[in-house]
Design a protein around this motif. Structure first.
Motif, PDB file in Angstrom:
ATOM      1  N   LEU A 271      50.581  49.971  88.079  1.00 34.92           N
ATOM      2  CA  LEU A 271      51.633  49.282  87.944  1.00 34.92           C
ATOM      3  C   LEU A 271      52.869  49.903  88.685  1.00 34.92           C
ATOM      4  O   LEU A 271      52.875  51.601  87.995  1.00 34.92           O
ATOM      5  CB  LEU A 271      52.040  48.742  86.943  1.00 34.92           C
TER       6      LEU A 271
ATOM      7  N   SER B  21      47.984  54.523  85.750  1.00 33.07           N
ATOM      8  CA  SER B  21      48.468  53.266  86.319  1.00 33.07           C
ATOM      9  C   SER B  21      48.707  52.455  86.978  1.00 33.07           C
ATOM     10  O   SER B  21      49.097  53.171  88.328  1.00 33.07           O
ATOM     11  CB  SER B  21      49.981  52.878  85.611  1.00 33.07           C
TER      12      SER B  21
ATOM     13  N   GLN C  18      57.093  51.002  78.228  1.00 29.48           N
ATOM     14  CA  GLN C  18      57.364  49.547  79.564  1.00 29.48           C
ATOM     15  C   GLN C  18      56.194  48.841  79.263  1.00 29.48           C
ATOM     16  O   GLN C  18      56.481  48.010  80.030  1.00 29.48           O
ATOM     17  CB  GLN C  18      58.979  49.346  80.197  1.00 29.48           C
ATOM     18  N   GLU C  19      55.281  49.238  79.448  1.00 32.83           N
ATOM     19  CA  GLU C  19      53.768  48.547  79.717  1.00 32.83           C
ATOM     20  C   GLU C  19      53.307  47.502  78.172  1.00 32.83           C
ATOM     21  O   GLU C  19      52.971  48.431  77.347  1.00 32.83           O
ATOM     22  CB  GLU C  19      52.607  49.046  79.914  1.00 32.83           C
ATOM     23  N   SER C  20      53.396  46.116  78.656  1.00 34.94           N
ATOM     24  CA  SER C  20      52.525  45.733  77.520  1.00 34.94           C
ATOM     25  C   SER C  20      51.201  45.329  77.255  1.00 34.94           C
ATOM     26  O   SER C  20      50.521  45.916  78.380  1.00 34.94           O
ATOM     27  CB  SER C  20      53.642  44.084  77.770  1.00 34.94           C
TER      28      SER C  20
ATOM     29  N   GLU D 106      49.657  44.213  80.875  1.00 32.82           N
ATOM     30  CA  GLU D 106      49.665  44.770  81.489  1.00 32.82           C
ATOM     31  C   GLU D 106      49.052  45.954  81.136  1.00 32.82           C
ATOM     32  O   GLU D 106      48.099  46.513  82.238  1.00 32.82           O
ATOM     33  CB  GLU D 106      51.494  45.215  81.749  1.00 32.82           C
ATOM     34  N   ILE D 107      48.574  46.152  80.838  1.00 35.89           N
ATOM     35  CA  ILE D 107      47.625  47.007  80.440  1.00 35.89           C
ATOM     36  C   ILE D 107      46.020  46.690  80.422  1.00 35.89           C
ATOM     37  O   ILE D 107      45.232  47.455  80.723  1.00 35.89           O
ATOM     38  CB  ILE D 107      47.745  48.226  79.009  1.00 35.89           C
TER      39      ILE D 107
ATOM     40  N   LYS E  22      55.802  50.181  89.069  1.00 34.33           N
ATOM     41  CA  LYS E  22      57.636  50.745  88.329  1.00 34.33           C
ATOM     42  C   LYS E  22      57.167  51.544  87.224  1.00 34.33           C
ATOM     43  O   LYS E  22      57.948  51.984  87.072  1.00 34.33           O
ATOM     44  CB  LYS E  22      57.571  48.957  87.660  1.00 34.33           C
ATOM     45  N   THR E  23      55.611  51.283  86.745  1.00 34.64           N
ATOM     46  CA  THR E  23      54.944  52.508  85.239  1.00 34.64           C
ATOM     47  C   THR E  23      55.324  53.820  86.124  1.00 34.64           C
ATOM     48  O   THR E  23      55.563  54.737  86.150  1.00 34.64           O
ATOM     49  CB  THR E  23      54.447  52.104  84.958  1.00 34.64           C
TER      50      THR E  23
ATOM     51  N   HIS F  88      45.150  46.296  84.087  1.00 38.64           N
ATOM     52  CA  HIS F  88      44.614  47.647  84.972  1.00 38.64           C
ATOM     53  C   HIS F  88      43.147  47.269  85.124  1.00 38.64           C
ATOM     54  O   HIS F  88      42.252  48.217  86.015  1.00 38.64           O
ATOM     55  CB  HIS F  88      44.511  48.718  84.014  1.00 38.64           C
TER      56      HIS F  88
END
Length: 315
Positions: free
Chosen positions: A153, A151, A193-195, A198-199, A155-156, A202
Motif C-alpha cells: 500500500l 507493504s 494504520q493498516e486494517s 489490508e494486511i 499510503k503505508t 498483501h
C-alpha cells in the motif's frame, strides 16, 4: 502416518537445491541508504534500527573476508562440513558505485567456503548495469536478491518513510526475475494504520509477482526510532499483536499466498533491550511449532485461497 506438508519451508528448499547443509553468513559492508543521506529523504524508515539485525562479529570496520571467517568459525563447531551464502544485510547493499559493489561481492565469493550471495536492498536501488552483472554471476554462483517491500500500500509506504512506491517494487522484482535471478520479498505485518483485511491483501498482491521466496515478520517497536515516538503520540494508529493473534493472522495470510513461494521466516526477534513493546518470549522455532499446530487444527494449506490464476499445487 506421514505429516501433511502445509507450506513451502526454507530448510526443505535448501536441501533440494544444495548437496550439503547451507548457512547464511551476515555481512555489514558499510553501505548507507538513500533515505538517510538525503538522496530520497532523511531519517530512514520510521521503524528502522539496523543494530537489531547484526550479530556481534558483523561490523563495518572489519573486512568482508574477516566477517565471513569469524562467522564460519561460529557455525563450524556444530556443522563442520556445511557451506555458506554471504548475506549482505545491513542497510542498502546495492547503494554505491558499480566498481565498489563488484569489489565487495567478489571479495565475498573468493572465500573458498562461500557458494553464493544473498543481497538485501531497496527496489529503487538497482539498475540494468548491476542486474546484468548479477545475471552473469548467477551462471557460476547462487544469487538471491532480497527486496524490502514491507507493504503493498502506497499510503503505508509514505507513512513509514520508505521513499518508494509499490510499483517500484513490482518493477524491480520483475526485472530481476526476468534475468533468472531468484528474488525474495520482505514484508512487515501490522504496520500502522493498516486494517487486518489490508494486511491480508498483501498476500493477494504479492502472489502475482515472480518471486522465489518471502520473509514475513511482525511489527516491533524499537527504542529511539521515529515509530517509537509515533506510538506515544498516536497509539490509535497501532495494533500490536499478541503471539496468538499474530499466529492466526499469518495462518490466514499463508492460505492466500502463492503456493509456489518458499517462506523463509514468519517472525523476527530483536534484542529485548532494544524493544519498546514487550516481546513474546518465544524463540523462532517455538513460534513455528505453534503456527504449524494451528495450521493442522484448521487444516490450512499454503495457497488454498490464492487468487493467482497461474498457481500450481504445493509440492
Amino acid at each position: 502416518m506421514q505429516k501433511i506438508k502445509r507450506y513451502n519451508d526454507y530448510s526443505t528448499y535448501l536441501k533440494l537445491h544444495f548437496p550439503h547443509k547451507m548457512q547464511k553468513i551476515t555481512i555489514h559492508a558499510g553501505f548507507s541508504c538513500p533515505n538517510r543521506d538525503g538522496k530520497v529523504g532523511y531519517g530512514g524508515c520510521t521503524y528502522c534500527n539496523n543494530q537489531t539485525f547484526n550479530p556481534e562479529y558483523c561490523t563495518p570496520d572489519k573486512s568482508i573476508t574477516q566477517q565471513i571467517t569469524e562467522g564460519i568459525e561460529f557455525f563450524r563447531k556444530k556443522y563442520p562440513e556445511q557451506r555458506y551464502l554471504a548475506y549482505f544485510q545491513a542497510y542498502t547493499n546495492t547503494y554505491d558505485s558499480f566498481d565498489i559493489l563488484q569489489q565487495k561481492y567478489e571479495e565475498a565469493l573468493s572465500h573458498p567456503c562461500v557458494e553464493g550471495l544473498v543481497i538485501g536492498t531497496r527496489p529503487d536501488c538497482v539498475n540494468d548495469e548491476l542486474l546484468n552483472y548479477l545475471q552473469e554471476l548467477n551462471k557460476k554462483y547462487y544469487i538471491m536478491m532480497e527486496y524490502g517491500v514491507e507493504s503493498t500500500l502506497d499510503k503505508t509506504l509514505a507513512l513509514i518513510n520508505r521513499g518508494h512506491s509499490y510499483e517500484t517494487a513490482e518493477k524491480a522484482i520483475k526485472e530481476t526475475a526476468a534475468r533468472n535471478i531468484e528474488t525474495c520479498a520482505h514484508l512487515i505485518l501490522g504496520l500502522p494504520q493498516e486494517s487486518e483485511e489490508e494486511i491480508l491483501s498483501h498476500a493477494d498482491r504479492i502472489s502475482q509477482l515472480p518471486l522465489k521466496s518471502i520473509k514475513l515478520h511482525q511489527l516491533q517497536i524499537i527504542k529511539g526510532t521515529k515509530m517509537a515516538q509515533q506510538i506515544q503520540e498516536h497509539p490509535e494508529w497501532f495494533h500490536l499483536y499478541s503471539a496468538e493473534e499474530y499466529i492466526d493472522l499469518v495462518v490466514r495470510f499463508i492460505e492466500r499466498l502463492n503456493p509456489n513461494f518458499v517462506i523463509e521466516r514468519f517472525v523476527s526477534q530483536s534484542p529485548k533491550e532494544l524493544l519498546l513493546n514487550e516481546g513474546w518470549g518465544l524463540k523462532n522455532f517455538e513460534f513455528t511449532a505453534k503456527l504449524e499446530k494451528r495450521m493442522d487444527e484448521l487444516n490450512i494449506i499454503q495457497g488454498k485461497h490464492c487468487q493467482n490464476k497461474y498457481k500450481n499445487s504445493l509440492t
